[in-house]
Design a protein around this motif. Structure first.
Motif, short mmCIF file in Angstrom:
data_model
loop_
_atom_site.label_atom_id
_atom_site.label_comp_id
_atom_site.label_asym_id
_atom_site.label_seq_id
_atom_site.Cartn_x
_atom_site.Cartn_y
_atom_site.Cartn_z
N SER A 78 0.84 -1.21 0.00
CA SER A 78 0.00 0.00 0.00
C SER A 78 0.87 1.24 0.00
N SER A 100 4.20 10.26 -7.26
CA SER A 100 4.01 9.26 -8.32
C SER A 100 5.07 8.17 -8.17
N ALA A 107 -4.80 -5.18 -8.47
CA ALA A 107 -5.32 -4.19 -7.52
C ALA A 107 -5.93 -4.90 -6.33
N ASP A 127 -8.30 -4.18 -2.59
CA ASP A 127 -9.07 -3.24 -1.79
C ASP A 127 -8.77 -3.40 -0.29
N VAL A 159 -6.90 1.06 -6.12
CA VAL A 159 -6.21 1.97 -7.03
C VAL A 159 -7.26 2.75 -7.82
N ASP A 160 -6.84 3.87 -8.40
CA ASP A 160 -7.75 4.73 -9.15
C ASP A 160 -7.64 4.42 -10.63
N ASP A 200 -4.36 5.13 -12.21
CA ASP A 200 -3.26 4.19 -12.00
C ASP A 200 -3.33 3.08 -13.05
N GLY A 255 1.52 4.67 -10.88
CA GLY A 255 0.39 5.37 -10.30
C GLY A 255 0.82 6.60 -9.52
N VAL A 287 -0.47 9.06 -5.82
CA VAL A 287 -1.36 9.30 -4.68
C VAL A 287 -1.21 10.75 -4.23
N ASP A 308 -3.22 3.76 -2.49
CA ASP A 308 -3.26 2.75 -3.56
C ASP A 308 -2.74 1.44 -2.97
N SER A 309 -3.43 0.33 -3.24
CA SER A 309 -3.01 -0.97 -2.71
C SER A 309 -2.96 -2.01 -3.83
N TYR A 310 -1.97 -2.91 -3.71
CA TYR A 310 -1.77 -3.96 -4.71
C TYR A 310 -1.57 -5.30 -4.00
#
Length: 772
Positions: free
Chosen positions: A602, A611, A622, A624, A629-630, A633, A642, A644, A649-651
């Motif tokens: 995250s 960035s 991605a 949650d 992520v948006d 991204d 991406g 923030v 943002d999380s992966y």
């Protein structure tokens, strides 16, 4: 009529004349053996004539003769030739009690279902160094259990049935006018097997020479030969060492040749030389470690495909450390067809030797004794091969063959390059460890795809244990290659799983809810791996373990390291297999993408706009778990870009995080819920030095070359080694595309090269930026 000629290359010295040029075989129709004379192949100790009991059954012969009772002297006082010749008839077994038998020359011609056997072992005392036994027009002839107390040769020409020379040892070195054996096998249903034949005393000629069954006169120039229909020749657990001319010279045989087990060592020209329709060299030890064993200095190869359609080298151990000169440990010559090299370990420590070399193929037609038609394919496939040692001839693998494949190889050498590809298109190099000082790959005038190449790790070395190899049933048709494994009870296991060790040592555990066994169709497993019921434990280190199973995988975990897992031909996420293990998870989607792996990364934008770029060596999705992520991204394969600014943002990731860096600004980074130092993630962060470099060299008169490659980390242009930075060459994330024409392009990068494709004649060199 078939004219039998010894055929050598122009730079080879012909074998010593045998004085046997007049023994010619007539053309015959296919013949079946009268009775089941052939014995099952056994695995007794190599090189001791009396060590293994006879596999011949008296019930298969209408007449059984004890030669001593028939008048033969077993004290060595007088010759036994007359007794043998008088009793050598069709459907007859001659039994030799233990003892010593004086012999001049025994001639056996046109016999069907005949055997001469010493069940407890016996010694033959040759009167001269000529031919001790001459077998011609044989249809089911079996000779077994003799030591030759001196030096004498065997002539064995088979035209039908199953024929065998077994547990035969020559105890003294042969002089300049003889070989160990001269053989021929004609007609498609004929089988000739040499098993536990020991020619390790050496000599000035060739250990075993297979005569080509050529119709008519041998053609001149490059005219194609006409060959007789030919059978199958087997060499099982034999020893052929210290021959000044050549070891096993079997390339003129047009039919199938199987060389299973045994030791072939320190002979000139080649230890094993094959050709023909289909050849197999399996479980063989090849050793060239003492050049003083032969008087002349010649091109000393290990395994040589001189000609022919297809050859497989499997599960062999090869050591090349002391030779006068050599083209390689395994060589596919200019006339060779398709070659497969798999599950083999090679050690080379000599500046003149390529561990593997496949020369640019000669155009058909050409003259080759075993070949009257063009090979359908000339490619080379190298899979699950380990190459170790010090010096080599410049590279561990040197290939100039279109459509070749190099997969799951492990190279660890102290000098030279890893893989050289030149003048070839459609080549693939994948899933391999290449630990060498002068660059993992070098491509010249080649079109090559590369992926998943690691430049660090250790590799297995050859194991020379001298143990005999179980030959199986070589005389029945082999099962078709495929993904299914057939059990001994005839049932099929329809699923397969392979663990491919391209990332160093990896240990694993596997459980299924059905049956589980080694999948020999894809290389199987090693002796160190263990199957107990429906569970397996094993390890890979640059190689491949493969299993066949029924039912479902209920558990899979890596207990150490990681590797690529392939299920039913498709790469699989280890975390999704079964329900066990440190990275196992449900194969069903939960909507959060956490099924992609065991870690969540995250990026929390609590320091203004930031960035970033990140790359993993597994799957990337991605998540949650900490904030999705948006739309701005972007995830492309295993790389994400991406930004923030006050959000998160999380992966979800599997495998390792190989690169992370902030392009602008900074933010707080969490890995599995714990704050992490961005500079310590992967090889990136603000301290990313991109320590690797690749140079595409288009200097000279090479014309334009186009290239494209991807890396697992980050990449940028550099002026290393006099390269220019051109606007036409593009870097998009971790992928690069460009062209060179008369100059150089260079890039420094982090991580590994996962794919490389070159079209043109430029030279590609990989190295370490600090070394440059």
């Amino acid at each position: 009529m078939a004219r039998e000629l010894e055929v050598h290359d122009d730079d080879d010295k012909p074998p010593i004349s045998s004085g046997n040029e007049g023994l010619l075989l007539e053309r015959r129709s296919y013949l079946q053996m009268a009775g089941a004379a052939a014995a099952a192949l056994a695995t007794g100790a190599t090189g001791v004539a009396a060590a293994a009991p006879s596999g011949v059954s008296e019930k298969n012969y209408g007449n059984v003769v004890d030669v001593v009772e028939a008048g033969a002297d077993n004290s060595g006082g007088s010759s036994i030739e007359d007794v043998v010749q008088e009793n050598a008839n069709d459907n007859t077994l001659l039994k030799f009690p233990k003892g010593k038998y004086a012999v001049g020359e025994i001639s056996l011609s046109g016999l069907k279902n005949f055997a001469m056997v010493a069940p407890e072992g016996a010694s033959l005392l040759p009167e001269s160094e000529g031919d001790i036994i001459r077998v011609s027009d044989a249809e089911g002839v079996h000779i077994e259990g003799f030591d030759v107390e001196g030096a004498a040769r065997v002539i064995f020409y088979a035209v039908g049935g199953e024929n065998t020379l077994k547990n035969w040892r020559v105890k003294e070195s042969m002089s300049e006018d003889s070989h160990g054996a001269v053989v021929q096998c004609v007609n498609e249903d004929t089988v000739l097997t040499f098993e536990n034949v020991d020619f390790s005393a050496g000599g000035a000629g060739t250990a075993t020479w297979v005569r080509p069954p050529i119709v008519g006169d041998y053609p001149s120039g490059e005219n194609v030969v006409e060959v007789e229909p030919s059978g199958t020749i087997n060499f099982i657990n034999c020893k052929m060492e210290n021959w000044n001319d050549e070891g096993l010279y079997a390339s003129p045989h047009p039919g199938d040749t199987n060389v299973i087990g045994g030791r072939y060592a320190n002979s000139n020209l080649a230890q094993v030389r094959v050709g023909g329709e289909n050849s197999l060299v399996k479980g063989v030890e090849i050793v060239c470690d003492d050049s003083s064993k032969t008087e002349e200095e010649k091109n000393t190869r290990g395994i040589w495909m001189k000609e022919g359609h297809k050859m497989t080298v499997e599960d062999c151990d090869i050591v090349m450390t002391d030779v006068p000169s050599s083209e390689g440990a395994i060589v596919n010559g200019t006339e060779g067809g398709e070659m497969h090299i798999k599950n083999t370990r090679i050690k080379v420590d000599h500046s003149a030797v390529y561990p593997i070399q496949a020369k640019s193929p000669k155009e058909w037609p050409f003259r080759a004794p075993s070949q009257d038609s063009q090979a359908p394919s000339r490619k080379v496939v190298v899979e699950n091969v380990s190459i170790t040692g010090g010096e080599n001839a410049g590279a561990a693998i040197n290939i100039s063959r279109d459509d070749s494949e190099i997969r799951n190889v492990c190279i660890q050498q102290e000098s030279g390059e890893g893989i050289q590809i030149s003048g070839a298109s459609g080549v693939t190099v994948a899933d391999s460890t290449i630990n060498v000082p002068e660059g993992a790959t070098n491509f010249s005038s080649a079109d090559v795809d590369t992926k998943n190449i690691s430049e660090s790790g250790s590799c297995p070395v050859p194991k020379l244990d001298g143990k005999p190899v179980d030959s199986g049933n070589l005389n029945s048709p082999s099962e078709a290659e495929g993904s299914r494994s057939r059990r001994s009870d005839g049932s099929e296991l329809s699923n397969t799983i392979s663990i491919r060790g391209a990332n160093g040592l990896a240990s694993y555990e596997l459980t299924v809810d059905g049956k589980l066994e080694s999948n020999e169709a894809d290389g199987g497993i090693n002796s160190e791996d263990n199957i107990k019921g429906s569970t397996a434990e094993g390890a890979v280190n640059g190689g491949v373990d493969s299993y066949a199973f029924s039912g479902e995988i209920t558990g899979f975990q890596f207990t150490e390291g990681s590797a690529t897992v392939v299920v039913n031909g498709e790469e699989a996420d280890p975390a999704s297999l079964g329900s066990n293990g440190k990275s196992a998870g449900s194969s069903e989607s939960t909507g959060s993408s956490e099924s992609a792996g065991s870690s969540v990364l995250s990026i929390r934008g609590d320091q203004g706009l930031a960035s970033y770029e990140l790359t993993v060596d597994g799957k990337l999705e991605a998540s949650d778990a900490g904030g999705a992520v948006d739309s701005e991204d972007n995830i492309k394969g295993s790389t994400a870009e991406g930004a923030v600014d006050g959000g998160v943002d999380s992966y979800a990731i599997s495998g390792e995080l190989t690169d992370f860096r902030f392009i602008q600004g900074s933010a707080t980074v969490f890995l599995d819920g714990e704050e992490a130092n961005p500079d310590a993630l992967g090889s990136g962060g603000k301290g990313d030095e991109r320590s690797n470099v690749v140079v595409i060299d288009g200097t000279g008169e090479n014309g334009e070359s186009q290239y494209e490659f991807s890396v697992s980390g980050s990449v940028e242009k550099t002026e290393t080694d006099g390269a220019t930075v051109d606007e036409d060459d593009t870097v998009e994330g971790s992928t690069v595309s460009g062209s060179v024409y008369g100059g150089k392009d260079a890039y420094c990068f982090s991580g590994d090269v996962t794919r490389f494709r070159l079209s043109g004649s430029a030279t590609v060199n990989f190295g370490d930026k600090s070394a440059e």
